[in-house]
Design a protein around this motif. Structure first.
Motif, short mmCIF file in Angstrom:
data_model
loop_
_atom_site.label_atom_id
_atom_site.label_comp_id
_atom_site.label_asym_id
_atom_site.label_seq_id
_atom_site.Cartn_x
_atom_site.Cartn_y
_atom_site.Cartn_z
N THR A 44 51.75 65.33 34.94
CA THR A 44 50.60 66.09 35.39
C THR A 44 49.33 65.24 35.40
O THR A 44 48.47 65.39 36.26
CB THR A 44 50.40 67.34 34.51
OG1 THR A 44 51.61 68.09 34.50
CG2 THR A 44 49.28 68.21 35.04
N ALA A 48 47.97 65.72 38.96
CA ALA A 48 47.35 67.03 38.84
C ALA A 48 46.85 67.56 40.17
O ALA A 48 47.09 68.72 40.54
CB ALA A 48 46.19 66.95 37.83
N THR A 144 44.28 71.90 34.77
CA THR A 144 45.54 71.78 35.48
C THR A 144 46.70 71.59 34.53
O THR A 144 47.77 72.20 34.70
CB THR A 144 45.48 70.60 36.47
OG1 THR A 144 44.35 70.77 37.34
CG2 THR A 144 46.74 70.54 37.31
#
Length: 287
Positions: A44, A48, A144
């Protein structure tokens, strides 16, 4: 301090992920959950923006395809002495906006077609200044990452609901199915509510028009609740990304009450001398 809070919140979510893995698979499940959480955090961190933009089927725009909207964002970024983010539009009647990216150099901001059609130029400027404030305050990465891990917690809990051995400890089943996702939501709320106030203030100072942002919040908050948003319906943890919450109960809202945000912006307007104090629920100039 922001980095410390981010680290602590991610550690808390990772611990919840491991606890949930332990209830489902013992010590082996906890180890697997730790490895999965670490992999998710790493993935991530680097992806993201791509995750969020793909989730929304966002289309990138530039000075040729959307000169007014793109130019508005470019002017705000220049005024705030920030790198120019990538700019996107989401074809969705739900009036909302969000920002994403791991840092200001790799950021993106987006607005829905519903928001752009509902607000005046000054109000759109106020909303996008709020989103750029999230980028400037480095909120976008943690927002996120939390959305990703909280979503994974919910999926893991659902997995446990269907596949947990009913003969085994009922308390562990309750922890897996109910308590861990709820705890993840509490962490998520703690992140979003404090950061929304900060982004409102920074964005209002950036645009110089706190009352325009207040008026925008008043207009879009009700509509965002009433108009369906397929993305947040599929993944409720995505709701924290938006400037106003989508259709969920106030108890589980990822944002402060709109009236409180408006009151803060009106007070800021007085401090800045940008106009007399008035309710943002009253009509403002469309200019």
């Amino acid at each position: 301090m922001n980095m410390l809070k981010t680290t602590m919140l991610l550690a808390a979510l990772t611990a919840l992920f491991m606890a949930l893995g332990y209830t489902l698979g013992g010590s082996g499940g906890a180890v697997i959950s730790l490895l999965v959480a670490a992999g998710m955090n790493l993935f991530t961190y680097w992806n993201a923006d791509k995750i969020v933009l793909k989730m929304h089927n966002a289309r990138e725009v530039d000075a040729q395809s959307e000169p007014n909207f793109y130019g508005l964002v470019a002017n705000l970024a220049r005024r705030a002495n920030m790198p120019m983010p990538r700019v996107y539009i989401v074809d969705n009647p739900n009036p909302n906006a969000f920002a994403t990216g791991r840092n200001p150099e790799n950021a993106a901001v987006a607005a829905t077609t519903g928001l752009l059609s509902m607000l005046s130029r000054d109000e759109v400027e106020g909303v996008m200044a709020h989103e750029l404030a999230h980028v400037k305050n480095r909120d976008t990465l943690i927002m996120t990452m939390v959305a990703t891990i909280a979503g994974a917690l919910s999926m893991l809990a659902n997995f446990g609901l269907f596949f947990r051995d009913s003969e085994r400890n009922g308390l562990a089943t309750l922890l897996a199915v109910l308590i861990a996702p709820f705890a993840a939501m509490i962490v998520q709320l703690a992140i979003s509510r404090t950061r929304e106030y900060g982004a409102d203030r920074t964005g209002a100072e950036m645009s110089g028009k706190p009352l325009a942002l207040a008026a925008a919040l008043a207009k879009i908050s009700g509509a965002a609740q009433a108009i369906p948003n397929p993305v947040s319906e599929r993944n409720p943890s995505a709701a924290q990304l938006y400037i106003v919450p989508t259709h969920i109960s106030e108890m589980f809202s990822t944002h402060p009450a709109t009236e409180n945000r408006i009151a803060e912006l009106e007070a800021l307007a007085e401090q800045m001398g940008s106009g007399p104090r008035r309710s943002a629920l009253d009509p403002l100039s469309r200019g």
